[in-house]
Design a protein around this motif. Structure first.
Motif, PDB file in Angstrom:
ATOM      1  N   VAL A 164       0.859  -1.156   0.000  1.00  0.00           N
ATOM      2  CA  VAL A 164       0.000   0.000   0.000  1.00  0.00           C
ATOM      3  C   VAL A 164       0.887   1.193   0.000  1.00  0.00           C
ATOM      4  O   VAL A 164       1.303   1.673   1.015  1.00  0.00           O
ATOM      5  N   PRO A 165       1.188   1.687  -1.154  1.00  0.00           N
ATOM      6  CA  PRO A 165       2.073   2.793  -1.302  1.00  0.00           C
ATOM      7  C   PRO A 165       1.533   4.006  -0.607  1.00  0.00           C
ATOM      8  O   PRO A 165       0.482   4.465  -0.968  1.00  0.00           O
ATOM      9  N   ALA A 166       2.051   4.527   0.125  1.00  0.00           N
ATOM     10  CA  ALA A 166       1.599   5.710   0.710  1.00  0.00           C
ATOM     11  C   ALA A 166       2.446   6.813   0.368  1.00  0.00           C
ATOM     12  O   ALA A 166       2.963   7.314   0.885  1.00  0.00           O
ATOM     13  N   GLY A 167       3.086   6.550  -0.161  1.00  0.00           N
ATOM     14  CA  GLY A 167       3.757   7.516  -0.282  1.00  0.00           C
ATOM     15  C   GLY A 167       4.075   7.782   0.820  1.00  0.00           C
ATOM     16  O   GLY A 167       4.038   7.080   1.337  1.00  0.00           O
TER      17      GLY A 167
ATOM     18  N   PRO B 125       5.374   5.413   1.240  1.00  0.00           N
ATOM     19  CA  PRO B 125       5.636   5.979   0.601  1.00  0.00           C
ATOM     20  C   PRO B 125       4.924   6.578   0.792  1.00  0.00           C
ATOM     21  O   PRO B 125       4.757   6.333   0.382  1.00  0.00           O
ATOM     22  N   ALA B 126       3.716   8.014  -0.569  1.00  0.00           N
ATOM     23  CA  ALA B 126       4.267   8.978   0.215  1.00  0.00           C
ATOM     24  C   ALA B 126       3.444   8.906   1.365  1.00  0.00           C
ATOM     25  O   ALA B 126       2.422   8.507   1.346  1.00  0.00           O
ATOM     26  N   GLY B 127       4.546   7.389   0.915  1.00  0.00           N
ATOM     27  CA  GLY B 127       4.120   7.340   1.364  1.00  0.00           C
ATOM     28  C   GLY B 127       4.373   7.079   2.072  1.00  0.00           C
ATOM     29  O   GLY B 127       4.615   6.598   1.604  1.00  0.00           O
ATOM     30  N   PRO B 128       3.557   7.428   4.780  1.00  0.00           N
ATOM     31  CA  PRO B 128       4.604   7.312   4.782  1.00  0.00           C
ATOM     32  C   PRO B 128       4.761   6.572   3.832  1.00  0.00           C
ATOM     33  O   PRO B 128       4.191   6.085   3.432  1.00  0.00           O
ATOM     34  N   LEU B 129       5.162   6.289   3.003  1.00  0.00           N
ATOM     35  CA  LEU B 129       5.722   6.281   2.680  1.00  0.00           C
ATOM     36  C   LEU B 129       6.700   4.944   2.534  1.00  0.00           C
ATOM     37  O   LEU B 129       6.443   4.406   4.819  1.00  0.00           O
TER      38      LEU B 129
ATOM     39  N   VAL C  72       8.491   6.371  -8.835  1.00  0.00           N
ATOM     40  CA  VAL C  72       7.151   6.797  -8.425  1.00  0.00           C
ATOM     41  C   VAL C  72       7.064   6.948  -6.912  1.00  0.00           C
ATOM     42  O   VAL C  72       6.612   7.975  -6.405  1.00  0.00           O
ATOM     43  N   TRP C  73       7.491   5.922  -6.171  1.00  0.00           N
ATOM     44  CA  TRP C  73       7.414   6.057  -4.717  1.00  0.00           C
ATOM     45  C   TRP C  73       8.357   7.134  -4.207  1.00  0.00           C
ATOM     46  O   TRP C  73       8.046   7.830  -3.241  1.00  0.00           O
ATOM     47  N   GLY C  74       9.494   7.297  -4.855  1.00  0.00           N
ATOM     48  CA  GLY C  74      10.388   8.371  -4.443  1.00  0.00           C
ATOM     49  C   GLY C  74       9.816   9.746  -4.715  1.00  0.00           C
ATOM     50  O   GLY C  74      10.142  10.720  -4.032  1.00  0.00           O
TER      51      GLY C  74
ATOM     52  N   LEU D  79      -0.762  11.055  -7.516  1.00  0.00           N
ATOM     53  CA  LEU D  79      -0.644  10.243  -6.313  1.00  0.00           C
ATOM     54  C   LEU D  79      -1.664   9.110  -6.295  1.00  0.00           C
ATOM     55  O   LEU D  79      -1.366   7.993  -5.858  1.00  0.00           O
ATOM     56  N   ILE D  80      -2.878   9.399  -6.757  1.00  0.00           N
ATOM     57  CA  ILE D  80      -3.927   8.375  -6.766  1.00  0.00           C
ATOM     58  C   ILE D  80      -3.589   7.266  -7.760  1.00  0.00           C
ATOM     59  O   ILE D  80      -3.591   6.078  -7.421  1.00  0.00           O
ATOM     60  N   VAL D  81      -3.293   7.671  -8.990  1.00  0.00           N
ATOM     61  CA  VAL D  81      -3.124   6.679 -10.066  1.00  0.00           C
ATOM     62  C   VAL D  81      -1.750   6.018 -10.014  1.00  0.00           C
ATOM     63  O   VAL D  81      -1.633   4.788 -10.030  1.00  0.00           O
ATOM     64  N   PHE D  82      -0.696   6.821  -9.938  1.00  0.00           N
ATOM     65  CA  PHE D  82       0.644   6.262  -9.992  1.00  0.00           C
ATOM     66  C   PHE D  82       1.136   5.822  -8.608  1.00  0.00           C
ATOM     67  O   PHE D  82       1.608   4.696  -8.431  1.00  0.00           O
ATOM     68  N   GLY D  83       1.030   6.716  -7.614  1.00  0.00           N
ATOM     69  CA  GLY D  83       1.545   6.382  -6.290  1.00  0.00           C
ATOM     70  C   GLY D  83       0.783   5.284  -5.588  1.00  0.00           C
ATOM     71  O   GLY D  83       1.380   4.436  -4.915  1.00  0.00           O
ATOM     72  N   SER D  84      -0.550   5.268  -5.735  1.00  0.00           N
ATOM     73  CA  SER D  84      -1.361   4.326  -4.965  1.00  0.00           C
ATOM     74  C   SER D  84      -1.874   3.144  -5.764  1.00  0.00           C
ATOM     75  O   SER D  84      -2.462   2.243  -5.193  1.00  0.00           O
ATOM     76  N   LEU D  85      -1.700   3.119  -7.069  1.00  0.00           N
ATOM     77  CA  LEU D  85      -2.193   1.985  -7.853  1.00  0.00           C
ATOM     78  C   LEU D  85      -1.097   1.350  -8.708  1.00  0.00           C
ATOM     79  O   LEU D  85      -0.795   0.175  -8.569  1.00  0.00           O
ATOM     80  N   ILE D  86      -0.487   2.136  -9.582  1.00  0.00           N
ATOM     81  CA  ILE D  86       0.482   1.560 -10.511  1.00  0.00           C
ATOM     82  C   ILE D  86       1.736   1.066  -9.789  1.00  0.00           C
ATOM     83  O   ILE D  86       2.157  -0.086  -9.956  1.00  0.00           O
ATOM     84  N   ALA D  87       2.336   1.913  -8.947  1.00  0.00           N
ATOM     85  CA  ALA D  87       3.538   1.481  -8.234  1.00  0.00           C
ATOM     86  C   ALA D  87       3.209   0.361  -7.255  1.00  0.00           C
ATOM     87  O   ALA D  87       4.003  -0.570  -7.059  1.00  0.00           O
ATOM     88  N   PHE D  88       2.050   0.440  -6.649  1.00  0.00           N
ATOM     89  CA  PHE D  88       1.584  -0.615  -5.738  1.00  0.00           C
ATOM     90  C   PHE D  88       1.524  -1.957  -6.451  1.00  0.00           C
ATOM     91  O   PHE D  88       2.026  -2.974  -5.981  1.00  0.00           O
ATOM     92  N   THR D  89       0.923  -1.962  -7.624  1.00  0.00           N
ATOM     93  CA  THR D  89       0.808  -3.198  -8.407  1.00  0.00           C
ATOM     94  C   THR D  89       2.178  -3.679  -8.863  1.00  0.00           C
ATOM     95  O   THR D  89       2.471  -4.885  -8.845  1.00  0.00           O
TER      96      THR D  89
END
Length: 354
Positions: free
Chosen positions: A19-22, A25-29, A76-78, A282-292
């Motif tokens: 679960v990318p958070a960034g 990441p960002a989440g935290p990250l 993406v996470w960075g 953040l929604i599309v790339f940080g929380s979905l694409i990088a997560f996958t």
């Protein structure tokens, strides 16, 4: 906020499963993978152990697809810390974090239902409660507080403070009776020294100390969520667990934003185009694409290779903050960041050998 066995986060802070958070990441990250017994980041609920989920590392081929997925996770996470910084310029922090994960959770739920059928989203009350609690710790506590802190703290500094999540994970494991080993404790001592150096801008008045301490608390809550996810009964499907963590954390963020009065005087029409764009990113790339991509990496590449995101993400965040936002690279940030990354390397390598 995504991890093998028990990875802490990205920016978007990362929990026991992706679960990318960034930040977190960002989440935290999204943070560095630090194995926690019985665990299933990244950056979120219970995922099968890497050994059970994939063939032995020796039989895994490092293909072009693996390097492409790794590049996505690195960049993406960075970049989620930069994205958060741009979003909170014109969007209240908790409303921004809450809406991000609520939208991401709904999108992920739709994808899970489409790929596996609506039945894949079913879970009993106990597991739903556990997922909700982990989501509140990781997303509301970890990511939400990073959003709040980045209204005053540079994105690069926030990323380096969050990178210390493995340090907190080792301490929390020790508090529950585990003994991670001398190498891990050595990493903790080094990491604490790095955190001390990173807080100097706050102590000197160059940056508000309140914002710095807020990021430290966010990292601690992300670590607590990571450790908790390894010990609570979670939905068997890690994607399903992530859906409920995102939804709980997103709703929690919106509730806190409303309680703080962030909606008063907030005019969506006054939100800048860059903030809207960063939120969508953040929604599309940080929380979905990088997560996958990270979830796929755990099944397709050696865990030791996937774990390298923990060292690279803070560096990417610092460089992007300096290049795009003009954030100053002061000696406390450079020295403290180097010490923290070295501590994370020591902890992760020690845990991996164990």
């Amino acid at each position: 906020m995504t991890s093998p066995a028990a990875d802490p986060v990205p920016a978007d802070p990362v929990p026991a499963h992706p679960v990318p958070a960034g930040p977190l990441p960002a989440g935290p990250l999204p943070s560095a993978p630090v194995p926690v017994p019985s665990s299933g980041p990244p950056p979120t609920a219970s995922s099968p152990s890497p050994a059970a989920a994939a063939p032995a590392p020796g039989r895994r081929r490092i293909t072009g697809a693996v390097w492409a997925a790794l590049a996505i996770v690195y960049v993406v996470w960075g970049s989620t810390y930069l994205g958060i910084r741009v979003v909170v310029e014109t969007v209240p922090p908790f409303l921004a974090s809450g809406s991000r994960f609520l939208a991401a959770g709904l999108l992920l739920a739709a994808l899970v239902a489409w790929r596996h059928g609506p039945a894949a989203l079913k879970a009993d009350r106990r597991r739903l409660g556990s997922a909700a609690l982990v989501g509140l710790l990781l997303i509301l506590g970890g990511n939400g507080l990073v959003n709040l802190a980045e209204t005053t703290v540079p994105s690069g500094l926030a990323a380096l403070l969050v990178a210390a999540v493995p340090v907190w994970v080792v301490l929390l494991r020790t508090a529950t009776g585990e003994r991670p080993g001398p190498g891990a404790y050595g990493g903790v001592l080094i990491g604490m020294g790095g955190l001390a150096v990173l807080t100097l801008p706050g102590l000197s008045g160059e940056i508000g100390i309140g914002g710095v301490l807020t990021v430290v608390v966010a990292a601690l809550l992300w670590a607590l969520g990571t450790v908790s996810s390894a010990r609570l009964p979670m939905p068997a499907n890690p994607f399903t667990a992530s859906v409920y963590e995102m939804l709980a954390g997103g709703l929690g963020g919106i509730a806190v934003g409303l309680l703080r009065g962030e909606h008063r005087g907030f005019d969506p029409g006054a939100v800048s185009a860059s903030s809207w764009g960063a939120l969508a990113y953040l929604i599309v790339f940080g929380s979905l694409i990088a997560f996958t991509a990270y979830a796929w990496l755990l099944q397709s590449a050696p865990v030791s290779l996937a774990a390298t995101y923990a060292y690279v993400n803070p560096v990417v965040a610092v460089l992007l903050g300096a290049l795009i936002l003009g954030e100053a690279l002061t000696w406390p940030i450079l020295l403290g960041g180097a010490i923290v990354v070295a501590a994370v390397c020591l902890i992760v390598s020690t845990e991996r050998r164990g």
